[in-house]
Design an enzyme around this catalytic site. Structure first.
Site, PDB file in Angstrom:
ATOM      1  N   ASP A 211       0.865  -1.184   0.000  1.00 19.66           N
ATOM      2  CA  ASP A 211       0.000   0.000   0.000  1.00 19.66           C
ATOM      3  C   ASP A 211       0.898   1.230   0.000  1.00 19.66           C
ATOM      4  O   ASP A 211       2.124   1.111  -0.052  1.00 19.66           O
ATOM      5  CB  ASP A 211      -0.953  -0.018   1.217  1.00 19.66           C
ATOM      6  CG  ASP A 211      -2.282   0.656   0.906  1.00 19.66           C
ATOM      7  OD1 ASP A 211      -2.259   1.834   0.496  1.00 19.66           O
ATOM      8  OD2 ASP A 211      -3.344   0.005   1.032  1.00 19.66           O
ATOM      9  N   HIS A 282      -2.985   3.096  -4.393  1.00 18.01           N
ATOM     10  CA  HIS A 282      -2.347   2.614  -3.158  1.00 18.01           C
ATOM     11  C   HIS A 282      -0.933   2.113  -3.445  1.00 18.01           C
ATOM     12  O   HIS A 282      -0.532   1.040  -2.991  1.00 18.01           O
ATOM     13  CB  HIS A 282      -3.183   1.483  -2.524  1.00 18.01           C
ATOM     14  CG  HIS A 282      -4.508   1.935  -1.991  1.00 18.01           C
ATOM     15  ND1 HIS A 282      -4.692   2.341  -0.680  1.00 18.01           N
ATOM     16  CD2 HIS A 282      -5.730   2.051  -2.575  1.00 18.01           C
ATOM     17  CE1 HIS A 282      -5.960   2.677  -0.479  1.00 18.01           C
ATOM     18  NE2 HIS A 282      -6.617   2.508  -1.618  1.00 18.01           N
ATOM     19  N   GLU A 346     -10.134   2.480  -4.992  1.00 20.10           N
ATOM     20  CA  GLU A 346      -9.744   3.850  -4.644  1.00 20.10           C
ATOM     21  C   GLU A 346      -8.528   4.361  -5.426  1.00 20.10           C
ATOM     22  O   GLU A 346      -7.497   4.663  -4.845  1.00 20.10           O
ATOM     23  CB  GLU A 346      -9.444   3.931  -3.138  1.00 20.10           C
ATOM     24  CG  GLU A 346     -10.631   3.537  -2.275  1.00 20.10           C
ATOM     25  CD  GLU A 346     -10.302   3.548  -0.798  1.00 20.10           C
ATOM     26  OE1 GLU A 346     -11.136   4.044  -0.034  1.00 20.10           O
ATOM     27  OE2 GLU A 346      -9.234   3.046  -0.389  1.00 20.10           O
ATOM     28  N   GLU A 492      -4.643   0.842  10.062  1.00 22.78           N
ATOM     29  CA  GLU A 492      -4.189   2.233  10.228  1.00 22.78           C
ATOM     30  C   GLU A 492      -4.046   2.566  11.716  1.00 22.78           C
ATOM     31  O   GLU A 492      -3.074   3.186  12.134  1.00 22.78           O
ATOM     32  CB  GLU A 492      -5.185   3.203   9.590  1.00 22.78           C
ATOM     33  CG  GLU A 492      -5.144   3.240   8.075  1.00 22.78           C
ATOM     34  CD  GLU A 492      -6.145   2.286   7.435  1.00 22.78           C
ATOM     35  OE1 GLU A 492      -6.522   1.278   8.078  1.00 22.78           O
ATOM     36  OE2 GLU A 492      -6.557   2.549   6.285  1.00 22.78           O
TER      37      GLU A 492
HETATM   38  C1  ACM Z   1     -11.101  -0.913   0.939  1.00 21.10           C
HETATM   39  O1  ACM Z   1     -11.495  -0.865   2.122  1.00 21.10           O
HETATM   40  N1  ACM Z   1     -10.656   0.172   0.326  1.00 21.10           N
HETATM   41  C2  ACM Z   1     -11.099  -2.162   0.202  1.00 21.10           C
END
Ligand code: ACM
Ligand code: ZN
Length: 553
Positions: A211, A282, A346, A492
Site C-alpha cells: 500500500d 495505493h 480507490e 491504520e
Molecule cells: C477498501 O477498504 N478500500 C477495500
C-alpha cells in the site's frame, strides 16, 4: 424426517462400504431417542447435533489416534493440540488397517462426502470422525471445543460427552484479511492469525501486502522495494492528518523463506494464504522505490498519513506493466493460492489526466477516458494472471469498466449489496466483505476508549452477527455466485498485536457463524450463551479480546 431417523439412514448407508460393521452396531446401541445430554457448545454452530444417550468418553495419555495417511495432518494437529493445552501425549497410528489397536479416536477419510463436511461420533466405542480431507480437520475443531476449559491438568485425561454431529460449511470461501502494510506484524503473529482462522473453521487468510504506507514482500528483482519501500520515517499521530507525526521509523518485510514457512503452516490447517498486491492505486511505497513507476517521476516518499494517495502507477508507460508482471511472477512463485488479489480500489485519476504517456495510451488503445484506462490495466493483469493458471480477485471498483467473467469480485462498499448485485448480474463470482459489519477495525462499541477507525461508525458484535451475505434482492439461482465472505482487519489505527486481537475478537467468532453455519441455525441468544464458554477458550488460547457486553452498541 426426524434427526435420529436420518442418523440411522445415513449411518446404515455408510455401513455398506465400511469394514467397521460391528463397531457401528455397538455404536447404534448407544443411541436412543428422547434422552437428554448436554448439547455441546460449539462455534460456529454445527448444522445438526443429534440427541444421544448420556455418557462420556475418556482421552488419556495411553489413547491412540488411528487415521488414513491422507488425513494424517488432522491427526498430527489433534495430537499437537492435546499436547499443548492438556499436556497429553497421544499415540498416532497412520494406518487404519494396522489390526491390533482399534484406536480410541478414528479418522476415516470419505472422499464421497462434500468438501468440508464431516460427521463426529462420540460413544462408548470411542470417537469417530468421518469426512473428506478438510472435513476431518473441521471435525477435529469441533472435538477440541468439547474439551473442558480451563484444562484439567492431571492424569485422569479429557472427558468428552457422547454426541453425534453432522456438519458442513455454508460457503466455500470463509476468509479474514490482515493489513500488514499500514502496520507490520511478525510472521509468528501471522501464524497466530492462521490459528484463529482454523479454530473458527475459516479457510482463507488474505494478506494486504502493499500500500502507500509500506511494501511487505521480498522482491529479488526489485530490491529497492524492500530497501526503501518497506520503511516509512514516521506515522501520523491522531485520527485525521494534521495532528502531528511520531517521527518513528516503521517497517519491515517478509522474506520468501518466511512466507513459504507461513504457507506450509497454513496448509497444515487447511488455510490458504491469498496475497494482495495493490494496483493501480495505493502504490506510493512502490513509487518511492522506483520513481519511474509514477506519472510525474517524483520524488516520492512512503506515505506517513492515512487515506489513499494521489500518486498511482502510471498506466501509460509499458515499463509499468513489465514491473507489475515481474512482481506478480515472484508472488506466484511463493504463493500457490489459486486466487491472486490485485486490489483495484480507490484509484484517483488526476495524475493520469495530466500525463502524456497515459493520454497517449488512451488514444492508442481507443479508450474512453481514464476509467477505461483503469479497466485496460486490470484486464491486462487479469490475462497475465490467468495465463499463469490463477484467478484474479479485486475490490468491487474493478467492475466499473467491465472485466472478464473469470474475475472474482470482493464487494466491500457499504453493506456490499450493490457490488454483489452488479457482480452477479454480469456473471461474476463474488465474496462479501462489507465495511458495514465485517470491517473489524471499526470500534465495537460507542464506549470504545482506544483510537479506532473513525470512518465507519460502531460495528457491534450484534451487527456483525446479523449480517446476511445473501441479500433478498437476488433472484433465484443468483445466490450460487456468492463464494462466501471475509472479515477485514485494516491496521491504520492498530499498531500492536494486542490491539489487533482486541479488535478481532469476539467479532471473528460471529463472522465464523455467518459464513459456516446454515442461516436457519443462526440464533443470537443461543450464540451469546455459547460465547461465554468461547471466552474461556480465548483465555486458553491466549487471545486478548474485547470483553464488552455482547449487547452493547
Ligand atoms: C477498501 O477498504 N478500500 C477495500
Ligand atoms: Zn502516466
Amino acid at each position: 424426517m426426524k434427526e435420529i431417523e436420518r442418523f440411522y439412514v445415513t449411518f446404515s448407508m455408510k455401513l455398506k462400504r465400511t469394514p467397521g460393521v460391528i463397531l457401528a452396531i455397538l455404536l447404534a446401541g448407544s443411541i436412543t431417542q428422547n434422552t437428554s445430554s448436554q448439547e455441546p457448545s460449539v462455534i460456529p454452530v454445527p448444522a445438526s447435533i443429534h440427541e444421544v444417550s448420556p455418557g462420556t468418553c475418556l482421552i488419556t495419555s495411553s489413547s491412540t489416534i488411528l487415521c488414513d495417511t491422507e488425513v494424517e495432518r488432522s491427526a498430527l494437529y489433534l495430537a499437537g493440540y492435546c499436547q499443548n493445552f492438556y499436556n497429553l501425549d497421544l499415540k498416532m497410528i497412520a494406518n487404519m488397517n494396522s489390526g491390533k489397536d482399534p484406536g480410541l479416536i478414528r479418522m476415516v477419510s470419505d472422499p464421497e462426502m462434500d468438501p468440508g463436511h464431516y460427521t463426529l461420533q462420540v460413544s462408548a466405542d470411542g470417537i469417530v470422525i468421518r469426512g473428506s480431507g478438510e472435513g476431518i480437520f473441521y471435525g477435529v475443531q469441533s472435538l477440541i471445543q468439547m474439551m473442558p476449559v480451563p484444562p484439567i491438568h492431571h492424569d485422569s485425561g479429557i472427558r468428552i460427552a457422547y454426541v453425534y454431529l453432522e456438519d458442513g460449511p455454508r460457503f466455500g470461501y470463509r476468509g479474514m484479511l490482515l493489513d500488514v502494510s499500514r502496520h507490520f506484524f511478525s510472521i509468528d503473529f501471522l501464524k497466530r492469525y492462521v490459528d484463529f482462522a482454523a479454530w473458527h473453521k475459516l479457510n482463507y487468510l488474505h494478506l494486504h501486502l502493499t500500500d502507500d504506507q509500506g511494501w511487505r514482500i521480498e522482491s529479488r528483482k526489485y530490491p529497492l522495494l524492500n530497501e526503501i519501500g518497506s520503511w516509512r520515517e514516521g506515522t501520523m499521530k491522531g485520527i485525521w492528518p494534521g495532528t502531528g507525526n511520531d517521527s518513528i521509523r516503521h517497517g519491515g518485510y517478509y522474506t520468501r523463506e518466511q512466507l513459504s514457512d507461513l504457507i506450509t503452516y497454513a496448509q497444515d490447517r487447511y488455510v490458504t494464504v491469498v496475497p494482495e498486491i495493490e494496483m493501480p492505486g495505493h502504490a506510493l511505497a512502490a513509487l518511492a522505490s522506483y520513481s519511474w513507476l509514477g506519472c510525474t517521476g517524483g520524488p516520492y516518499r512512503v506515505k506517513e498519513t492515512w487515506g489513499a494517495g494521489q500518486d498511482v502507477f502510471c498506466a501509460g508507460k509499458e515499463s509499468t506493466y513489465e514491473f507489475l508482471e515481474e512482481v506478480l511472477d515472484e508472488v506466484m512463485e511463493i504463493f500457490p493460492s489459486e486466487y491472486i488479489h490485485i486490489g483495484g480500489d480507490e484509484c484517483p485519476k488526476e495524475r493520469w489526466e495530466n500525463c502524456a504517456a497515459c493520454q497517449e495510451r488512451i488514444k492508442a488503445e481507443g479508450l474512453n477516458g481514464e476509467d477505461e484506462l483503469q479497466s485496460y490495466l486490470i484486464e491486462r493483469i487479469e490475462q497475465f494472471i490467468r495465463s499463469m493458471g490463477r484467478t484474479l480477485i479485486g475490490w468491487d471498483e474493478i467492475l466499473e469498466g467491465g472485466i472478464t467473467q473469470e474475475t472474482v469480485v470482493m464487494s466491500w462498499r457499504g453493506d456490499g449489496e450493490q457490488g454483489c448485485l452488479e457482480a452477479v448480474r454480469t456473471g461474476h463470482r463474488v465474496i462479501l466483505s462489507p465495511s458495514y459489519g465485517f470491517y473489524l477495525d471499526y470500534p465495537q462499541t460507542s464506549r470504545e476508549d482506544s483510537l479506532a477507525a473513525d470512518w465507519g461508525g460502531v460495528t457491534s458484535l450484534s451487527k456483525t452477527y446479523h449480517y446476511e451475505p445473501v441479500n433478498d434482492k437476488l433472484k433465484p439461482g443468483e445466490a450460487g455466485y456468492i463464494l462466501g465472505g471475509q472479515a477485514n482487519v485494516w491496521t491504520e489505527y492498530i499498531n500492536n498485536e494486542a490491539k489487533a486481537e482486541y479488535m478481532t475478537f469476539p467479532r471473528l467468532s460471529a463472522v465464523s457463524e455467518v459464513l459456516w453455519s446454515p442461516s436457519g441455525a443462526r440464533n443470537w441468544e443461543h450464540f451469546k450463551e455459547r460465547l461465554e464458554l468461547q471466552y474461556d477458550r480465548y483465555s486458553l488460547w491466549g487471545i486478548r479480546f474485547n470483553p464488552a457486553h455482547p449487547d452493547w452498541e
